[in-house]
Scaffold this motif. Structure first.
Motif, PDB file in Angstrom:
ATOM      1  N   GLY A  53      45.887  43.222  38.508  1.00  0.00           N
ATOM      2  CA  GLY A  53      45.246  44.466  38.118  1.00  0.00           C
ATOM      3  C   GLY A  53      46.038  45.707  38.472  1.00  0.00           C
ATOM      4  O   GLY A  53      45.966  46.716  37.761  1.00  0.00           O
ATOM      5  N   LYS A  54      46.809  45.644  39.535  1.00  0.00           N
ATOM      6  CA  LYS A  54      47.562  46.838  39.930  1.00  0.00           C
ATOM      7  C   LYS A  54      48.764  47.090  39.023  1.00  0.00           C
ATOM      8  O   LYS A  54      49.399  48.132  39.120  1.00  0.00           O
ATOM      9  CB  LYS A  54      48.009  46.735  41.391  1.00  0.00           C
ATOM     10  CG  LYS A  54      49.101  45.712  41.671  1.00  0.00           C
ATOM     11  CD  LYS A  54      49.472  45.734  43.154  1.00  0.00           C
ATOM     12  CE  LYS A  54      50.600  44.756  43.461  1.00  0.00           C
ATOM     13  NZ  LYS A  54      50.986  44.812  44.891  1.00  0.00           N
ATOM     14  N   THR A  55      49.057  46.132  38.134  1.00  0.00           N
ATOM     15  CA  THR A  55      50.167  46.301  37.193  1.00  0.00           C
ATOM     16  C   THR A  55      49.669  46.550  35.767  1.00  0.00           C
ATOM     17  O   THR A  55      50.473  46.597  34.840  1.00  0.00           O
ATOM     18  CB  THR A  55      51.069  45.057  37.190  1.00  0.00           C
ATOM     19  OG1 THR A  55      50.343  43.944  36.633  1.00  0.00           O
ATOM     20  CG2 THR A  55      51.537  44.709  38.589  1.00  0.00           C
ATOM     21  N   GLN A  56      48.355  46.689  35.599  1.00  0.00           N
ATOM     22  CA  GLN A  56      47.762  46.847  34.272  1.00  0.00           C
ATOM     23  C   GLN A  56      47.104  48.213  34.117  1.00  0.00           C
ATOM     24  O   GLN A  56      46.728  48.859  35.097  1.00  0.00           O
ATOM     25  CB  GLN A  56      46.705  45.755  34.038  1.00  0.00           C
ATOM     26  CG  GLN A  56      47.262  44.334  34.091  1.00  0.00           C
ATOM     27  CD  GLN A  56      46.165  43.298  34.202  1.00  0.00           C
ATOM     28  OE1 GLN A  56      45.107  43.537  34.794  1.00  0.00           O
ATOM     29  NE2 GLN A  56      46.411  42.116  33.635  1.00  0.00           N
ATOM     30  N   TYR A  57      46.975  48.625  32.855  1.00  0.00           N
ATOM     31  CA  TYR A  57      46.261  49.852  32.517  1.00  0.00           C
ATOM     32  C   TYR A  57      44.930  49.485  31.867  1.00  0.00           C
ATOM     33  O   TYR A  57      44.837  48.495  31.124  1.00  0.00           O
ATOM     34  CB  TYR A  57      47.057  50.707  31.530  1.00  0.00           C
ATOM     35  CG  TYR A  57      48.324  51.310  32.089  1.00  0.00           C
ATOM     36  CD1 TYR A  57      48.369  52.639  32.510  1.00  0.00           C
ATOM     37  CD2 TYR A  57      49.497  50.552  32.177  1.00  0.00           C
ATOM     38  CE1 TYR A  57      49.538  53.200  32.996  1.00  0.00           C
ATOM     39  CE2 TYR A  57      50.672  51.101  32.674  1.00  0.00           C
ATOM     40  CZ  TYR A  57      50.679  52.426  33.082  1.00  0.00           C
ATOM     41  OH  TYR A  57      51.839  52.971  33.579  1.00  0.00           O
TER      42      TYR A  57
ATOM     43  N   ALA B 205      44.588  53.763  35.634  1.00  0.00           N
ATOM     44  CA  ALA B 205      45.359  52.774  36.394  1.00  0.00           C
ATOM     45  C   ALA B 205      45.001  52.915  37.867  1.00  0.00           C
ATOM     46  O   ALA B 205      44.510  53.956  38.310  1.00  0.00           O
ATOM     47  CB  ALA B 205      46.863  52.980  36.190  1.00  0.00           C
ATOM     48  N   HIS B 206      45.238  51.835  38.617  1.00  0.00           N
ATOM     49  CA  HIS B 206      44.893  51.814  40.040  1.00  0.00           C
ATOM     50  C   HIS B 206      45.957  52.486  40.905  1.00  0.00           C
ATOM     51  O   HIS B 206      47.147  52.455  40.596  1.00  0.00           O
ATOM     52  CB  HIS B 206      44.726  50.374  40.538  1.00  0.00           C
ATOM     53  CG  HIS B 206      43.401  49.772  40.209  1.00  0.00           C
ATOM     54  ND1 HIS B 206      42.207  50.345  40.558  1.00  0.00           N
ATOM     55  CD2 HIS B 206      43.090  48.619  39.547  1.00  0.00           C
ATOM     56  CE1 HIS B 206      41.207  49.588  40.158  1.00  0.00           C
ATOM     57  NE2 HIS B 206      41.717  48.532  39.525  1.00  0.00           N
TER      58      HIS B 206
ATOM     59  N   SER C   1      51.871  50.339  46.125  1.00  0.00           N
ATOM     60  CA  SER C   1      52.492  49.334  45.268  1.00  0.00           C
ATOM     61  C   SER C   1      51.910  49.250  43.855  1.00  0.00           C
ATOM     62  O   SER C   1      52.327  48.394  43.071  1.00  0.00           O
ATOM     63  CB  SER C   1      52.364  47.949  45.922  1.00  0.00           C
ATOM     64  OG  SER C   1      50.995  47.595  46.072  1.00  0.00           O
ATOM     65  N   ALA C   2      50.969  50.103  43.518  1.00  0.00           N
ATOM     66  CA  ALA C   2      50.321  50.010  42.206  1.00  0.00           C
ATOM     67  C   ALA C   2      50.897  51.022  41.212  1.00  0.00           C
ATOM     68  O   ALA C   2      51.672  51.915  41.566  1.00  0.00           O
ATOM     69  CB  ALA C   2      48.815  50.215  42.364  1.00  0.00           C
ATOM     70  N   LEU C   3      50.468  50.883  39.967  1.00  0.00           N
ATOM     71  CA  LEU C   3      50.945  51.777  38.920  1.00  0.00           C
ATOM     72  C   LEU C   3      50.621  53.234  39.215  1.00  0.00           C
ATOM     73  O   LEU C   3      51.430  54.132  38.978  1.00  0.00           O
ATOM     74  CB  LEU C   3      50.324  51.379  37.575  1.00  0.00           C
ATOM     75  CG  LEU C   3      50.929  50.177  36.864  1.00  0.00           C
ATOM     76  CD1 LEU C   3      50.074  49.779  35.666  1.00  0.00           C
ATOM     77  CD2 LEU C   3      52.347  50.488  36.411  1.00  0.00           C
ATOM     78  N   GLY C   4      49.410  53.475  39.724  1.00  0.00           N
ATOM     79  CA  GLY C   4      49.022  54.849  40.023  1.00  0.00           C
ATOM     80  C   GLY C   4      49.983  55.531  40.984  1.00  0.00           C
ATOM     81  O   GLY C   4      50.305  56.714  40.826  1.00  0.00           O
ATOM     82  N   ASN C   5      50.460  54.783  41.966  1.00  0.00           N
ATOM     83  CA  ASN C   5      51.413  55.338  42.917  1.00  0.00           C
ATOM     84  C   ASN C   5      52.727  55.714  42.229  1.00  0.00           C
ATOM     85  O   ASN C   5      53.298  56.790  42.467  1.00  0.00           O
ATOM     86  CB  ASN C   5      51.700  54.332  44.038  1.00  0.00           C
ATOM     87  CG  ASN C   5      50.448  53.854  44.740  1.00  0.00           C
ATOM     88  OD1 ASN C   5      49.877  52.844  44.356  1.00  0.00           O
ATOM     89  ND2 ASN C   5      50.006  54.577  45.749  1.00  0.00           N
ATOM     90  N   ARG C   6      53.212  54.836  41.361  1.00  0.00           N
ATOM     91  CA  ARG C   6      54.471  55.099  40.656  1.00  0.00           C
ATOM     92  C   ARG C   6      54.312  56.243  39.654  1.00  0.00           C
ATOM     93  O   ARG C   6      55.239  57.034  39.455  1.00  0.00           O
ATOM     94  CB  ARG C   6      54.968  53.825  39.974  1.00  0.00           C
ATOM     95  CG  ARG C   6      55.279  52.698  40.943  1.00  0.00           C
ATOM     96  CD  ARG C   6      56.311  51.734  40.381  1.00  0.00           C
ATOM     97  NE  ARG C   6      55.845  51.043  39.189  1.00  0.00           N
ATOM     98  CZ  ARG C   6      55.120  49.930  39.195  1.00  0.00           C
ATOM     99  NH1 ARG C   6      54.739  49.408  40.368  1.00  0.00           N
ATOM    100  NH2 ARG C   6      54.768  49.338  38.078  1.00  0.00           N
TER     101      ARG C   6
END
Length: 228
Positions: free
Chosen positions: A103-107, A140-141, A147-152
């Motif tokens: 889930g942390k790599t998905q939108y 996104a999370h 480590s998740a998309l939201g952070n990046r």
């Protein structure tokens, strides 16, 4: 040198001249077969007006009708990440992907086909990419360990960057036009806007985090479709 020697030399020179002349005539009139035509010259370079630069389209063939997104590429963040078509929770808020390593790599995408509360004018169902108006709602999370998309997204995505949303045989490119940070408690009517120009609206939780799943702010990016 004797007269006889000079005479012999002149006779030899005459013989050489006659032989050379004969060879030249034979070469000239001997059938040469089909002559090859000269190679075609390449067409002249396309004219360029002063101050312009010729280049291929940055986004290829843009979708000209609505489609369901399944993947997304975000500059500096990730290529062809999965987009999940999700519905709303009990508060009529678009659901996010699962709280898992996947889930942390998905939108998450707010799928209008799954909308149930059409009477909520403050949070209307999102649009399909390629629609003539309205916001395509994505989320996104953000994870505490970064480590998740939201952070990046918060680290890398900025105004002017490109986002490519893709589906089955369709693709649409967007350019980020605006980034805002709001208090989660305040909400954002702008995020849910559906009667304005077509846009992509992407939201993530943002610091500080005061408990599990409890983040004080939200960061939102808005992006407009790019010309083909």
């Amino acid at each position: 040198m004797t007269t006889t020697t000079v005479s012999n030399q002149r006779r030899a020179a005459l013989v050489v001249l006659v032989v050379a002349t004969t060879i030249a005539l034979v070469w000239t009139f001997w059938p040469q077969g089909e002559r090859k035509s000269p190679a075609a010259k390449p067409p002249p370079a396309q004219a360029v007006l002063p101050g312009t630069v010729l280049k291929s389209s940055e986004c290829g063939n843009q979708a000209d009708k609505p489609f369901r997104p399944t993947r997304i590429t975000v500059s500096g963040v990730g290529k062809n990440s999965q987009v999940l078509a999700l519905g709303r929770d009990g508060n009529n808020v678009p659901r996010a992907p699962s709280l898992s390593s996947a889930g942390k790599t998905q939108y998450g995408w707010d799928d209008p086909a799954q909308a149930t509360n059409f009477s909520d004018t403050l949070k209307p169902a999102g649009a399909l990419p390629g629609s003539a108006k309205g916001n395509v709602l994505l989320n996104a999370h953000t994870w505490p360990d970064g480590s998740a998309l939201g952070n990046r997204l918060m680290e890398h995505l900025k105004v002017g960057d490109k986002i490519v949303l893709g589906g089955k045989h369709a693709e649409l490119c967007y350019r980020v036009t605006k980034k805002i940070v709001i208090k989660a408690a305040d909400g954002s009517a702008e995020y849910y806007q559906q009667d304005g120009p077509p846009q992509l609206a992407l939201i993530v939780c943002s610091p500080p985090r005061i408990g599990p799943g409890n983040w004080v702010h939200r960061t939102i990016w808005f992006a407009s479709p790019m010309a083909a």
